[in-house]
Scaffold this active site. Structure first.
Site, PDB file in Angstrom:
ATOM      1  N   GLY A  30      38.123  44.725  42.756  1.00 42.55           N
ATOM      2  CA  GLY A  30      38.977  45.877  42.985  1.00 42.55           C
ATOM      3  C   GLY A  30      38.866  46.928  41.905  1.00 42.55           C
ATOM      4  O   GLY A  30      38.168  46.753  40.900  1.00 42.55           O
TER       5      GLY A  30
ATOM      6  N   ASP B 150      36.387  31.690  35.362  1.00 44.62           N
ATOM      7  CA  ASP B 150      35.584  32.895  35.146  1.00 44.62           C
ATOM      8  C   ASP B 150      35.845  33.492  33.764  1.00 44.62           C
ATOM      9  O   ASP B 150      36.145  34.683  33.625  1.00 44.62           O
ATOM     10  CB  ASP B 150      35.879  33.927  36.237  1.00 44.62           C
ATOM     11  CG  ASP B 150      34.743  34.945  36.405  1.00 44.62           C
ATOM     12  OD1 ASP B 150      33.625  34.655  35.950  1.00 44.62           O
ATOM     13  OD2 ASP B 150      34.982  36.008  36.993  1.00 44.62           O
TER      14      ASP B 150
END
Length: 429
Positions: free
Chosen positions: A95, A207
């Site tokens: 995003g 991550d």
């Protein structure tokens, strides 16, 4: 006749008694009313201030509690705060992030979610809200709230003035001294340790990388971006996976081959991040002024470290001060413990914190790092390194020319009291 008239006009004794009784009752009622009014005034003067104070305190408490939970914003509220999404802070695979300011002066970062499908957006939304929305730690970015409407799916985070670590770590005009880099590494480790060991349910980030470490106005680090995060019970030693997670170059071997996955995959990612922090460069770097031997930096660092060429290593990473050299050597040792091939050999993050703090002895790392010693370094290294390996039962079988020696499949033991104390295991071969 006159006497008779006089006697008829005088009240009888019975009437007098009635009048007296009525007067007495009225006087008693008046006295009781006065007493009650005085008691009420006394009670009001002594109780009302406390009651009013307690009410204000409870109201403030309840308001603060509401603020602790993620707030559900409307699309219009976020459009107003961001001036219709005009101030873009950055973009990523999940995003675009915009700067916003609410009417009370609070500055926020609004991440507008995007994805290849509504299902993927919903998965990311639920992952972030269900993890970071329920916890608070000084080294984790705070989620203020969210918006989930037909035309806008967004997450509202605290604003981090200095952006992500990669923007400062890999630029030519690096303003971060080595002492500050050590603080950033330590703060990041503390945030991950909280996720793994102090939350009611263990949270695995999946991550960890420089882009997901944010820095506030004082360059204080906070772990961010929980779009891939997953919660699990502490009793579950292994986690079922559906698809690959993470970023190539940081992900642990078990995320690329059918090994059992545990929270130690975050430890591996932190180790790769730590090598980048200490060297202030990408692990994989293709530039004209970088020798080919240094392109896959973890391998080059290990070779210098293993051969005892610490002066060459420190010169390469431009470490001069003696206090910084000690910290750098410690960080490199910790990094190589974190990137051990077998997840059982990696320390837990609370031990990593103690190692970085210098609170515990750091044993010499094992050479159980076959996946970073490949001859052909590549950002997609895990794919190439393990394409000839299959999982069979509880052992690892190699097909053809596997880069992993037989010692990698041996049972693990604790070699020293320090290693045993902190749950660090090693290959007996």
């Amino acid at each position: 006749m006159g006497a008779e008239n006089a006697s008829s006009t005088m009240p009888t004794a019975k009437t007098v008694i009635i009048i007296v009784v009525v007067v007495i009752l009225v006087i008693k009622i008046v006295i009781l009313m006065i007493i009650c009014q005085k008691k009420a005034r006394i009670g009001t003067s002594s109780v009302t201030p406390d009651t009013r104070f307690l009410t204000l305190t409870v109201d403030k408490f309840l308001t603060d509690m509401e603020r602790e939970k993620p707030i559900r914003f409307t699309c219009q509220q976020l459009r107003t705060a961001t001036e219709n999404f005009t101030n873009l802070l950055g973009s990523g695979s999940f995003g675009d992030v915009y700067k916003g300011t609410f009417s009370n002066g609070t500055i926020v970062a609004v991440k507008v979610l995007k994805g290849i499908s509504d299902k993927r957006i919903e998965e990311q939304f639920m992952a972030e809200v269900s993890t970071i929305g329920r916890i608070h730690h000084i080294n984790l970015v705070r989620l203020y709230g969210f918006c989930f409407e037909k035309n806008l799916r967004a997450l509202v985070y605290e604003f981090m003035a200095n952006g992500s670590l990669d923007k400062h770590l890999f630029c030519e005009n690096n303003v971060l001294g080595f002492e500050k880099l050590h603080e950033i590494a330590l703060g990041t480790a503390r945030g991950i340790a909280y996720l793994h060991e102090e939350c009611q349910q263990r949270i695995i980030h999946y991550d960890i990388k420089p882009e997901n470490i944010l820095l506030d106005e004082n360059f204080f680090p906070k772990v961010a971006d929980f779009g891939l995060a997953k919660q699990c019970n502490r009793e579950n030693t292994h986690i079922s996976m559906t698809g690959r997670r993470g970023t190539a170059g940081y992900t642990a071997p078990e995320l690329w081959v059918p090994f059992h996955v545990t929270h130690k995959c975050d430890v591996h990612s932190f180790g790769m991040l730590l090598l980048e922090i200490v060297s202030r460069r990408r692990n994989m770097k293709k530039e004209d002024n970088v020798p080919e031997s240094q392109e896959w930096f973890p391998k080059w660092v290990w070779q210098r470290f293993e051969n005892g060429d610490l002066d060459e290593l420190m010169n390469a990473i431009e470490i001069e001060a003696e206090s910084d050299r000690e910290k750098a050597e410690r960080m490199i040792k910790v990094a190589f413990w974190c990137v051990q091939y077998k997840s059982e050999s990696r320390p837990v993050m609370s031990v990593v914190v103690k190692m970085l703090e210098g609170a515990v002895e750091i044993p010499t790392p094992l050479k159980q790092i076959h996946h970073i010693l490949m001859e052909s370094p590549s950002p997609q290294l895990p794919i190439f390194a393990y394409n000839n390996i299959k999982w069979s039962g509880s052992s690892l079988d190699s097909l053809g020319s596997s880069p992993i020696p037989a010692s990698a499949t041996s049972s693990l033991i604790c070699a020293t009291p320090v290693m045993k104390k902190y749950g660090i295991e090693m290959d007996p071969n």
